[in-house]
Motif scaffolding. Structure first.
Motif: not given
Ligand SMILES: C[S@@+](CC[C@H](N)C(=O)[O-])C[C@H]1O[C@@H](n2cnc3c(N)ncnc32)[C@H](O)[C@@H]1O
Ligand code: SF4
Length: 376
Positions: A189-205
């Motif tokens: 699976y290609g990584l998807t950045i899902e809302k509400g995850t730490r990855y999403h926070q880090w990606w936004q910042s």
């Protein structure tokens, strides 16, 4: 009457940083009451769902390998008693390599589990760490070896690509490392950045550097090529198998056949209705104990919408959709309803009709979502 049963196990040792599944850390002490609720839920569901015998049972999560094997055995026994099993029933359990022992695998096999799906994700410890996994690459190899030695033959593993800072070379290294185990089934699976995850926070910042789209697409294509060279046939957008090892459970979903999902947040599809159970595991257990099936969302699909869903689910499989079978099941000719989309997508080289089947072309695979949008 259902063909497949899904049991959701919403417990994880630690939540991976990218994951938005319905799962919880630190709730393991609720396992006994949750297990009771699953048993009771099957009994409550019998009038609506029992009948023909199951082709597949799937313990998904979360981390089902956190369930003690005797509880798994109890659930398998209850499922057999209530729904019946077809000969050769597939019973899959998702296992996290950081949560298993040789005894656990032996006990799971004795409990009736005959297929394991293991979350490997990557061959490099630095990636596993940055994903928040609870295991290293050596643990994955060890778990595989234990499972084989316990007697499991029907084994699958999951990998992910498009990870932060991942190079094409590292992705190919992960594939080859996994292929050394000669797996009969593999999903990636290609990584998807899902809302509400730490990855999403880090990606936004701006803390998370993701590979560019072009590199993601190269990774997907090189994955398909390398697996093909090793004799693993691609039968779905993300799934590859040797002959005889395709996942029966997922094929029930892609063929849009009736399945019952029990446990917190699990979805069912039964008699034209799609519905889910309440998401919170403790509330779910409480409501079942009070004697009801705790339905949270429910939608009766209009026939036109149902056919659109059946179309894009069916097109996920590389064999495609058999047009005669389609007419039989749906009561409408494919051409009559989807003639326009089919013409346009064929012209763009994304769909092909051949031997009475309609399917995605190899070119369409990385763009599958674009194709599916045409059927929604
Ligand atoms: C339900 S999870 C499975 C199993 C088990 N909980 C584990 O992680 O080992 C199924 C698979 O989906 C993939 N996955 C989960 N979240 C993802 C995401 N955000 N993007 C891409 N793949 C994801 C992972 O490869 C994972 O193994
Ligand atoms: S182990 Fe699986 S379900 Fe649990 S948090 Fe990680 S990816 Fe999600």
């Amino acid at each position: 009457m259902i063909e497949g049963l899904y049991l959701h196990i919403p417990f994880c040792q630690r939540r991976c940083f990218y994951c938005d599944f319905n799962t919880y850390e630190g709730l393991e002490k609720s396992i006994p009451e949750y297990h009771q609720a699953l048993l009771e839920d099957m009994r409550l569901s019998a009038p609506e769902a029992a009948g023909g015998g199951l082709k597949s049972v799937f313990f998904g999560g979360g981390t089902p390998s956190l369930l003690p094997a005797d509880l798994v055995a109890g659930l398998v026994g209850r499922a057999r008693g209530i729904f019946g099993f077809e000969p050769g029933v597939e019973i899959t359990l998702e296992a996290n390599p950081g949560t298993v022992t040789p005894e656990k695998f032996r006990d799971l096999l004795r409990a009736g589990v005959n297929r394991l799906s293991m979350g490997f994700q990557a061959a490099q410890d630095r990636h596993l760490e940055s994903l928040g996994r609870v295991h290293g690459a050596a643990d994955s190899l060890q778990a595989w070896e234990w499972a084989r030695r316990a007697g499991f033959e029907n084994l699958s593993l999951d990998l992910m690509f498009g990870l932060p800072g991942q190079t094409l070379e590292e992705w190919e290294e992960s594939l080859k490392w996994a292929l050394d185990l000669d797996p009969p089934h593999l999903s990636f699976y290609g990584l998807t950045i899902e809302k509400g995850t730490r990855y999403h926070q880090w990606w936004q910042s701006g803390r998370l550097q993701l590979p560019e789209e072009g590199l993601q697409a190269d990774m997907y294509e090189s994955g398909i090529r390398i697996l093909k060279e090793h004799g693993l046939e691609q039968y779905e957008i993300s799934n590859f198998a040797r002959p005889g090892f395709r996942s029966r459970h997922n094929q029930l979903y892609w063929r849009n056949l009736p399945t019952l999902g029990i446990g917190a947040g699990a979805w069912s599809f039964l008699e034209g209705r799609r519905f889910s159970r309440v998401k919170d595991p403790r509330e779910y257990a409480l409501r079942v104990r009070e004697g009801g099936i705790p339905v949270e969302e429910s939608e009766r699909l209009e026939p036109k919408k149902a056919r659109g869903e059946a179309a894009y689910l069916g097109l996920r499989m590389l064999d495609g959709i058999d047009l005669l079978e389609w007419k039989d099941r749906q009561g409408v000719e494919w051409e009559e309803e989807f003639g326009e989309q089919t013409k346009n997508l064929t012209k763009r080289g994304l769909l092909e009709v051949q031997g009475g089947k309609i399917r995605l072309t190899p070119r369409a695979l990385p763009l599958a979502n674009e194709v599916f949008c045409e059927f929604v």
